[in-house]
Motif scaffolding. Structure first.
Motif, PDB file in Angstrom:
ATOM      1  N   ARG A  43     -10.636   2.691 -15.136  1.00 46.48           N
ATOM      2  CA  ARG A  43     -12.037   2.248 -15.193  1.00 46.48           C
ATOM      3  C   ARG A  43     -12.955   3.438 -14.963  1.00 46.48           C
ATOM      4  N   LEU A  46     -13.849   6.195 -11.348  1.00 44.91           N
ATOM      5  CA  LEU A  46     -12.753   6.366 -10.407  1.00 44.91           C
ATOM      6  C   LEU A  46     -12.832   7.745  -9.758  1.00 44.91           C
ATOM      7  N   GLU A  53      -6.262   2.021 -11.163  1.00 42.50           N
ATOM      8  CA  GLU A  53      -6.342   1.208  -9.955  1.00 42.50           C
ATOM      9  C   GLU A  53      -5.923  -0.218 -10.251  1.00 42.50           C
ATOM     10  N   GLU A  54      -5.673  -0.953  -9.184  1.00 39.65           N
ATOM     11  CA  GLU A  54      -5.258  -2.345  -9.313  1.00 39.65           C
ATOM     12  C   GLU A  54      -5.804  -3.119  -8.116  1.00 39.65           C
ATOM     13  N   TRP A  55      -6.365  -4.287  -8.402  1.00 36.84           N
ATOM     14  CA  TRP A  55      -6.790  -5.196  -7.350  1.00 36.84           C
ATOM     15  C   TRP A  55      -5.779  -6.330  -7.264  1.00 36.84           C
ATOM     16  N   GLN A  56      -5.310  -6.593  -6.060  1.00 33.40           N
ATOM     17  CA  GLN A  56      -4.323  -7.663  -5.867  1.00 33.40           C
ATOM     18  C   GLN A  56      -4.734  -8.521  -4.678  1.00 33.40           C
ATOM     19  N   VAL A  57      -4.252  -9.759  -4.682  1.00 28.84           N
ATOM     20  CA  VAL A  57      -4.517 -10.664  -3.584  1.00 28.84           C
ATOM     21  C   VAL A  57      -3.196 -11.226  -3.080  1.00 28.84           C
ATOM     22  N   PHE A  62      -7.272  -9.140   0.241  1.00 29.79           N
ATOM     23  CA  PHE A  62      -7.393  -8.419  -1.019  1.00 29.79           C
ATOM     24  C   PHE A  62      -6.963  -6.960  -0.817  1.00 29.79           C
ATOM     25  N   TYR A  63      -6.274  -6.433  -1.801  1.00 29.20           N
ATOM     26  CA  TYR A  63      -5.753  -5.066  -1.727  1.00 29.20           C
ATOM     27  C   TYR A  63      -6.304  -4.264  -2.913  1.00 29.20           C
ATOM     28  N   HIS A  64      -6.855  -3.118  -2.621  1.00 28.38           N
ATOM     29  CA  HIS A  64      -7.373  -2.226  -3.655  1.00 28.38           C
ATOM     30  C   HIS A  64      -6.486  -0.981  -3.671  1.00 28.38           C
ATOM     31  N   ILE A  65      -5.695  -0.838  -4.735  1.00 27.97           N
ATOM     32  CA  ILE A  65      -4.686   0.215  -4.808  1.00 27.97           C
ATOM     33  C   ILE A  65      -5.076   1.218  -5.890  1.00 27.97           C
ATOM     34  N   GLN A  66      -5.020   2.486  -5.559  1.00 26.24           N
ATOM     35  CA  GLN A  66      -5.316   3.544  -6.518  1.00 26.24           C
ATOM     36  C   GLN A  66      -4.140   4.507  -6.587  1.00 26.24           C
TER      37      GLN A  66
END
Length: 404
Positions: A43, A46, A53-57, A62-66
């Motif tokens: 995106r 960055l 990156e990835e947003w996960q729940v 919530f997890y913001h992973i780069q």
């Protein structure tokens, strides 16, 4: 009482439990990171050096992973390394191999009708195959062939097929499948120990020293990680196969093992494609089902008669025991209604686990299982449906412990 046999059985149980727990941890982390890597999104905006990156729940948070392709400009003090899951899985698996197949080589490793060698020779062959397998694989990956992912995978598959056939020419069918799994698992853990982790440590060291890490370090680790990803499911099948004689104890067992690798690749391709958001390849499940049907058919093809199987020294002792006639009568009366070529117990159409107990040689071959399942424990017959008595169970215990 044969305390050693009971101790050995519980030791086997404990090691197997450890192996399963660590394998779950390794496979879980491996599958998660592959899925995470494939699902990364690029995106605008960055941070510098971030590939995606990835947003996960999960679990209400919530997890913001780069992901940094190399590393951030400033490394954090603490890095979590995922390696002991792999190492402990292999070490516990090798311990199981030693406890079950090396210590019990005369029954579980050596088939005198396949290759009549002393137990220590079979064990040496086993050890050599695991070590040489890794060396061959590693050299292929580092050769010019390693630069062509498709060609390398095809060559590696041919090697796996050859190993599947080769192991069936050396060991029992059960041991052949376990060794093919151990052969593959050794490659997977060696990838982590010799390539993936050392390469990552070199990258970290270079960054801390202000140097730019060579690009090949990441590419090499990525290649081995991808191989591990596609090999995982076949290894699980092979490790579970010792419970299913229709897989390992048939004439075309090596073909079955070879097809299992294709099934594993197809299933992983489906999930990898989904995680990468590149489509939904349902056709992989159709092909997998077709391969499994072929495996089912291969398992029922009549075996070519190869003559009478040679008895091991342990089996000869069980047959020579003064208690054997009484034990045989017990087994034939209490067990063989199910454990026979044509079971006549209502609802049983095939001998459970393909274990036959309808003749002297088969009873001797399965003496340890009889001792543990019907002597030391009441696991067999299920629910004691055939009414085996405590006296008969004590007789089985006496027979085994005096003859072993």
């Amino acid at each position: 009482m044969d305390d050693f046999a009971i101790f050995w059985e519980w030791a086997s149980f404990a090691i197997r439990w450890l192996h399963v727990v660590t394998a779950i941890a390794w496979i879980g982390s491996s599958f998660y990171f592959i899925a995470l890597d494939l699902g990364l999104v690029q995106r605008p905006g960055l941070p510098k050096g971030v590939y995606g990156e990835e947003w996960q729940v999960h679990g209400g948070g919530f997890y913001h992973i780069q992901k940094y392709l190399v590393a951030p400009e400033h490394l954090p003090e603490h890095l979590t390394w995922f390696k002991w899951e792999s190492y402990t899985t292999w070490m516990s698996g090798f311990a199981m191999l030693a406890v079950l197949y090396y210590a019990g080589a005369d029954l579980y490793l050596v088939d005198r009708n396949v290759l009549d060698v002393p137990s220590y020779v079979a064990i040496l062959i086993s050890l050599a195959s695991l070590g040489l397998g890794w060396i061959l694989y590693d050299q292929l990956c580092k050769s010019p062939l390693g630069k062509n992912a498709t060609a390398l995978m095809l060559v590696l598959y041919v090697i796996l097929v050859a190993m599947a056939w080769g192991y069936t020419q050396l060991f029992t069918g059960r041991a052949a499948f376990i060794h093919l799994g151990a052969f593959t698992a050794t490659i997977m853990t060696a990838n982590v120990f010799f390539i993936i982790i050392p390469n990552q440590k070199k990258v970290v060291a270079d960054l801390k020293a202000g140097k730019t890490p060579p690009a090949y370090l990441g590419a090499q680790a990525k290649q081995r990680s991808t191989h591990n990803n596609y090999l995982t499911l076949p290894v699980i099948f092979l490790m579970l196969s010792n419970h299913y004689p229709l897989a390992f104890a048939t004439e075309f067992n090596w073909v079955i093992a070879s097809l299992v690798f294709l099934m594993g690749v197809l299933i992983r391709h489906y999930f990898n494609t989904r995680h990468a958001r590149k489509g939904n390849p349902h056709w992989t499940w159709l092909l997998t089902a077709i391969l499994f049907i072929i495996i089912m058919w291969l398992s029922t093809v009549p075996q070519v008669l190869t003559g009478e199987r040679k008895l091991s020294s342990a089996e000869e002792r069980f047959l020579a025991s003064a208690h054997f006639p009484a034990v045989r009568d017990t087994i034939l009366g209490r067990c063989s209604m199910c454990h026979t070529q044509e079971p006549f117990y209502e609802g049983v159409h095939h001998a459970p686990k393909n274990v036959l107990l309808d003749n002297d040689n088969e009873i001797a071959a399965h003496a340890r299982e009889i001792y543990l399942q019907a002597g030391r424990s009441h696991a067999m017959p299920p629910g004691n449906v055939s009414g085996i008595t405590d006296e008969e169970r004590r007789l089985i215990v006496t027979w085994f412990e005096e003859a072993r």
